[in-house]
Enzyme design. Structure first.
Site, short mmCIF file in Angstrom:
data_model
loop_
_atom_site.label_atom_id
_atom_site.label_comp_id
_atom_site.label_asym_id
_atom_site.label_seq_id
_atom_site.Cartn_x
_atom_site.Cartn_y
_atom_site.Cartn_z
CE LYS B 209 -1.75 2.62 3.04
NZ LYS B 209 -1.77 3.95 2.37
CD GLU B 283 13.27 3.52 8.11
OE1 GLU B 283 12.87 4.36 9.26
OE2 GLU B 283 13.03 3.95 6.92
CB CYS B 317 12.71 8.76 8.54
SG CYS B 317 13.49 7.64 7.32
CD GLU B 414 10.47 12.41 12.09
OE1 GLU B 414 9.44 11.42 12.29
OE2 GLU B 414 11.38 11.57 11.18
#
Lengths: 288, 508
Positions: B209, B283, B317, B414
């Site tokens: 997906k 991850e 990331c 983040e």
């Protein structure tokens, strides 16, 4: 002539290299060889203290040379061999036959020797030098995950304890063990061997009591990096695994196998070490 | 050009620094437009789902628009897979696993993967344009990084497919079955490659997906896979949003979940998988420290800082979003950094001169803006690229804050955008302490002229990837993945195969 009155031992927890009573003062009673003994019953606070001790010990332990860690783990086998009568007696008191106790102690010692030899090979077997398409020296290699909480199965009390904890420790992790309440004597005897085998204080912490009470605290603890749980209670495992997601602990979960499993070849291996290491990749420039 | 000196010491000092640039400055240089053309392929008005080797319409007929974030124009409408579509995709994957893929010879699997790698290279220009159109990243990056690396990834894992016994000696590796894979919007095709290639190499079939905002290159990849004649159902691609992903994760007939995305969603997936006893690799987010020692090659380091945080608009990331500079070098580094960001070209992703493209979505732009405001509210001096921005689309100026405290939101959370938080340290120990002061542990950078220092510090950082005198480098042969709350499992290299073979620790 009057018979000599024997000296009995207080059964304590082993935290940060010290034998301590539970901070709560609580004990639990167990019947060992027809005698009622009271062992320390660890609380959630004791579990947190043990995590602190394990974290404090971690940097020093992982920074030791792998050779040195190997020597120390081997030393544990030496100590246990010379104290094997005491271990056999402890297992006997808990109900094992003399031959079964002998076998379990021998298997435990041999397993420790096997892992002692692994300490300085893990990095070689689990590392790769990567042929990256740029001018860099690039390696991926294992490092210890950190503080690992271990919930071993209740039996065989000594061999399962050794089989779960020792591979975790030999790569440089420190452990906090929520040991079985069924046979605290084996755990405490092991603690005494650990205490005299040059294993730095805090590397192996052993809590006696009820895993159902203290394991959830360890599973949810934000300064624990991984969880190793063995149980015949699927719901208990699921609950701990769920708590462990809060800080994304690495989890190894396993239904408690039959006792015979622990003396077999499948009860040791590199895959007992691997779940508790992290692979780190380092890029280093190559050039003049 | 001089960096204006600001010190945020009280409420009277304006937190935002606005700079007027002299006409001679780099920012005012005129560049002729150099847009990449894309008149040689067509985007259809609507797309279906790729299930069981066929393109099918979603069961309930729902579709949603996918945009070009640089212009806000609708590119096409893609299908929103519902639970019934998820179910047929998994059935197709299961069928393909049992009937073809687990039975097919390892070398045949390898050859299919080689075919895919080659086909990606053949259509690399088209894929690069599409990636930039749909995701907003500069064509320079999609052309030179995303697409070549995606092809390389398939090529690398193709070779493993018939050599697994060498990867896992004495361990008789076996596939898991059907893997559900959910990927993010920052590197759409590359993440698809990272997920699909090792899974297929190990003999699994997959349901992929792609992210809600960037489905297009995954659909093109599905077409490549279709044209490579892979057995139907080995790879299934279902587009959709969070609901589609959730339906995939909790489907009863799935053997493995692999997710790349936010730590927040990752934890929800981890809980689901803990309940379902389902193997999972994650991850997740990061807040990487980029450590500049005083002996670093400074010009090179400044380029590394730029690449670390402004690569792909900071939608990375492993972005080097916390800059730790040794105190003796702070003035020099910040001055150089300020000068350097003024020469960054922010603009149309398809222009070959563009350094920083469009923010991926309106929602992400709002999130970046909100966090940057928190930096201002904390009183941290703010510096940014002073340039004109296009009137339409989602844009954010490359920005950095100085004098940031470890406890600031911009030092802990983040941001996933082009915003850098600058801090200082005095000793190597302090650098390590600060670098590790985060719940994340995905990556880190070290800049020094001393090789031994690089190795020493690298060993002390709790991060899965550590770059010495470089940043944001990737290679299919090199393991990538996080410590702590950045997730678990590795992608790339031999270690990237592990999540897709049977693990004996799965019985409970």
């Amino acid at each position: 002539m009057a018979q000599r009155l024997s000296v009995r031992k207080t059964l304590k927890l082993f935290i940060g290299g010290s034998f301590v009573r539970s901070e709560s003062g609580r004990t639990f009673a167990c019947e060992l060889a027809g005698q009622t003994v009271h062992a320390a019953r660890a609380t959630r606070k004791d579990a947190r203290d043990a995590v602190r001790a394990a974290r404090a010990a971690w940097a020093g332990w992982r920074e030791r040379s792998a050779y040195n860690r190997g020597q120390i783990v081997y030393r544990l086998a030496e100590i246990m061999e010379t104290r094997r009568d005491q271990f056999e007696q402890a297992l006997g008191i808990a109900g094992a036959s003399a031959t079964a106790a002998q076998r379990e102690v021998s298997a435990s010692i041999d397993r420790i020797v096997w892992y002692a030899g692994w300490c300085d090979k893990i990095e070689q077997v689990l590392s790769t030098k990567n042929p990256v398409a740029s001018p860099h020296f690039n390696v991926s290699s294992p490092e210890p995950t950190g503080v690992v909480a271990v919930v071993p199965p209740p039996a065989p009390a000594l061999l399962a304890l050794v089989s779960t904890c020792v591979p975790i420790v030999c790569s440089g992790n420190t452990v906090v063990v929520a040991a079985s309440h069924e046979d605290p004597l084996a755990t405490i005897t092991f603690a005494e061997a650990v205490a005299t085998a040059d294993i730095p204080a805090g590397v192996i912490n052993l809590l006696t009591g009820y895993a159902a009470e203290i394991a959830p605290t360890l599973a949810a603890h934000m300064d624990v990096n991984a969880l190793d749980v063995w149980s015949s209670d699927g719901e208990f495992i699921e609950k701990l695994a769920e708590l462990a997601t809060d800080n994304l602990k690495r989890v190894r979960r396993h239904a408690a196998p039959r006792e015979i499993f622990w003396s077999g070849a499948k009860a040791q291996g590199l895959d007992w070490i691997e779940p508790f290491v992290e692979i780190k990749t380092v890029w280093h420039p190559a050039g003049v | 050009m001089k960096r204006p000196k600001t010190r945020a010491k009280g409420k009277n000092v304006p937190a935002v620094t606005r700079v007027t640039l002299a006409p001679s400055d780099a920012a005012s240089w005129q560049y002729a437009p150099a847009p990449e053309t894309y008149d040689y392929f067509k985007i259809a008005p609507r797309y279906g789902l790729f299930i069981g080797g066929k393109w099918v319409a979603p069961k309930d007929g729902r579709r949603f628009p996918t945009l070009n974030p640089a212009t806000e124009e609708v590119l096409t409408h893609v299908a929103e897979a519902g639970p019934a579509d998820v179910d047929r995709a998994i059935k197709a994957a299961r069928n393909a696993y049992e009937r073809y893929w687990r039975r097919c010879s390892p070398q045949t699997r390898a050859k299919y993967l080689f075919r895919i790698a080659r086909a990606i290279t053949e259509r690399s220009r088209e894929l690069a344009v599409l990636e930039s159109l749909n995701g907003g990243k500069p064509i320079r990056e999609s052309r030179d990084v995303d697409i070549p690396l995606a092809a390389a990834h398939f090529f690398y894992y193709a070779g493993w497919a018939d050599k697994l016994e060498w990867a896992f000696p004495n361990r008789h590796p076996e596939p898991l079955g059907v893997a559900g894979q959910i990927i993010p919007w920052n590197f759409p095709l590359l993440m698809a490659a990272w997920k699909i290639a090792p899974a297929l190499a190990c003999g699994n079939t997959v349901v992929l997906k792609p992210a809600e905002t960037t489905p297009l290159t995954a659909l093109w990849l599905a077409e490549i896979i279709e044209q490579a004649d892979l057995p139907p159902g080995v790879v299934n691609v279902i587009t959709g949003g969070g609901d589609t992903g959730a339906a995939l994760v909790r489907h009863p007939d799935l053997d493995k979940v692999a997710f790349t995305g936010s730590t927040e969603v990752g934890k929800q997936i981890a809980i689901q998988c803990a309940r379902l006893r389902r193997p999972v690799t994650l991850e997740l987010g990061g807040k990487a420290a980029n450590i500049i020692f005083e002996d670093a090659p400074m010009d090179q380091a400044v380029e590394g800082i730029i690449n670390g945080i402004f690569f792909n608009q900071g939608h990375v990331c492993c972005a080097g979003s916390r800059l730790l500079v040794q105190e003796s070098a702070i003035e020099l580094v910040v001055d150089k950094l300020y000068r350097r960001i003024q020469s960054l070209r922010v603009g149309p992703p398809l222009d070959k001169n563009t350094d920083v493209g469009a923010i991926n979505s309106k929602a992400q732009l709002a999130k970046i803006d909100e966090l940057a405001r928190s930096g201002e509210q904390a009183g941290r001096p703010r510096y940014q690229t002073e340039c004109a921005l296009p009137s339409r689309g989602y844009w954010f100026r490359p920005t950095f804050f100085t004098e940031v405290a470890l406890s600031d939101r911009i030092a802990q959370e983040e941001i996933f955008g082009p915003v850098l938080s600058v801090m200082t340290f005095r000793t190597p120990d302090e650098a390590v302490e600060k670098a590790n002061n985060t719940r994340y542990g995905l990556s880190a950078g070290i800049w020094t002229d001393k090789g031994s220092k690089n190795f020493k510090i690298a060993a002390q950082l709790r991060a899965g990837v550590v770059w010495g005198n470089t940043f944001n480098k990737f290679d299919p042969s090199s393991a990538f993945g996080g410590y702590k709350e950045s997730g678990f499992g590795r992608e790339g290299g031999i270690f990237g195969l592990l999540p897709y073979v049977k693990d004996r620790w799965r019985s409970a």
